[in-house]
Design a protein around this motif. Structure first.
Motif, PDB file in Angstrom:
ATOM      1  N   PRO A 122      34.504  79.548 -59.264  1.00  0.00           N
ATOM      2  CA  PRO A 122      34.836  80.852 -59.845  1.00  0.00           C
ATOM      3  C   PRO A 122      33.708  81.328 -60.758  1.00  0.00           C
ATOM      4  CG  PRO A 122      36.090  79.114 -60.922  1.00  0.00           C
ATOM      5  CD  PRO A 122      35.399  78.483 -59.748  1.00  0.00           C
ATOM      6  N   THR A 123      33.630  82.637 -60.967  1.00  0.00           N
ATOM      7  CA  THR A 123      32.637  83.204 -61.876  1.00  0.00           C
ATOM      8  C   THR A 123      33.219  83.242 -63.289  1.00  0.00           C
ATOM      9  OG1 THR A 123      31.615  84.547 -60.147  1.00  0.00           O
ATOM     10  CG2 THR A 123      31.261  85.244 -62.427  1.00  0.00           C
ATOM     11  N   ALA A 161      37.804  80.044 -66.322  1.00  0.00           N
ATOM     12  CA  ALA A 161      38.663  79.314 -65.400  1.00  0.00           C
ATOM     13  C   ALA A 161      39.396  78.158 -66.084  1.00  0.00           C
ATOM     14  CB  ALA A 161      37.834  78.780 -64.232  1.00  0.00           C
TER      15      ALA A 161
END
Length: 343
Positions: A122-123, A161
């Motif tokens: 994830p970014t 995240a």
């Protein structure tokens, strides 16, 4: 006659330093792992162009390279120190104490420090305070400095995240680590008024409180940035800290995270809008010029338009070039071997 006298003086200086060997017939550079691939490329081109021996280039980290460089004059010590941060006043003083005078400082270009992950990760929308809160050994909580209590990124702030904090980065000898602490950890800490007040009150205590990195969650991964890249592809959820040039070379495997909404790119690093932008340097012993075979010619190649100029072959390797006026100034320093002042 003047040139002959200068050569004799340099030879006497090396002899006085205790060297029992003839002057080396190759250039020796040591230091930053970030600058290493650029110096290696210049060394390859220098060898092809001149027919001289290709320089010996070692990746020891900025601190390790400068320490060896400053240890003395003569063929037992490097001619050049590669550095991904500026030499400190303390290092400069150590050089002088060991007889290493007339140091020539050359800023050769720019690089950015990236926080990267596997391309499928994830970014993370990082802000500078997130880096401080997550990675400093002591961090603010409830207005007090406490041992870092955070285990997952989503405990730090929104947009992060739900992964455990696990970051592979450079060791204490690395200029990349020094710059990351200054540009990321320290800058993030100073967004808090309590930390600002501490710095205003006691600079040493401020550094002792904010600079050490946590032991659980930060992993010293050595001076091999390529090894960090490989670790990220095999360790789900892990992040890595290294130079932009390595990320660019491996962008088929890893991706960089934005900091304060700014992606690391050539333009954002060159103009300083990316928060983790930094300058790269080489340091040269003027006393070795004319004694170590090919040293002046190698330095001239490093400063040339072909190497570090806009569109030069090092730009293709990931180096972000200096503005034209700074590049011309570096060329003048290289050709004149102009010594630096104490930082």
């Amino acid at each position: 006659m003047k040139k002959l006298l200068a050569l004799c003086a340099a030879a006497v200086a090396i002899s006085a330093a205790g060297s029992a060997h003839a002057a080396r017939d190759y250039v020796w550079a040591a230091g930053s792992s970030t600058v290493f691939p650029f110096t290696t490329r210049v060394a390859e081109n220098f060898g092809r162009k001149t027919g001289m021996k290709a320089p010996k280039v070692e990746s020891l980290g900025t601190g390790g390279g400068i320490k060896l460089f400053c240890s003395g004059v003569g063929d037992n010590f490097p001619d050049i120190a590669n550095a991904s941060r500026r030499m400190t006043a303390a290092e400069f003083d150590t050089c002088r104490a060991n007889g290493v005078n007339d140091i020539v400082e050359m800023k050769v270009g720019f690089d950015g420090i990236v926080i990267a992950a596997d391309r499928n990760a994830p970014t993370y929308q990082f802000r500078l305070p997130h880096l401080y809160l997550a990675l400093s050994a002591k961090t603010l909580r409830g207005g007090q400095f406490v041992d870092n209590p955070y285990t997952n990124w989503n405990e730090i702030g929104p947009g992060l995240a739900d992964n455990r904090i696990l970051v592979y980065g450079p060791p204490p000898t690395s200029g990349t680590r020094d710059a990351f602490i200054e540009l990321g950890i320290e800058a993030g800490a100073l967004t808090f008024p309590t930390v600002q007040a501490l710095k205003a009150r006691d600079e040493d205590e401020f550094k002792q409180t904010t600079h050490p990195l946590r032991r659980e969650g930060w992993v010293d991964a050595g001076e091999n940035d390529n090894a960090i890249v490989q670790t990220l592809t095999k360790t789900p959820g892990a992040l890595g800290v290294f130079g932009y040039s390595f990320m660019e070379e491996n962008q088929d495997q890893v991706k960089a995270m934005p900091i304060d909404g700014v992606e690391p790119t050539v333009p954002t690093i060159a103009d300083g809008s990316y928060p983790l932008s930094r300058s790269l340097y080489i340091y040269v012993k003027k006393a070795h010029v004319g004694v170590t075979q090919g040293l002046q010619e190698f330095v001239n190649e490093f400063a040339s338009d072909a190497a570090t100029g806009r569109g030069g072959y090092l730009q293709g390797r990931g180096l972000i070039p200096l503005p034209a006026d700074q590049h011309e100034a570096m060329k003048s320093v290289a050709s004149g071997m102009t010594p630096m002042r104490r930082p």
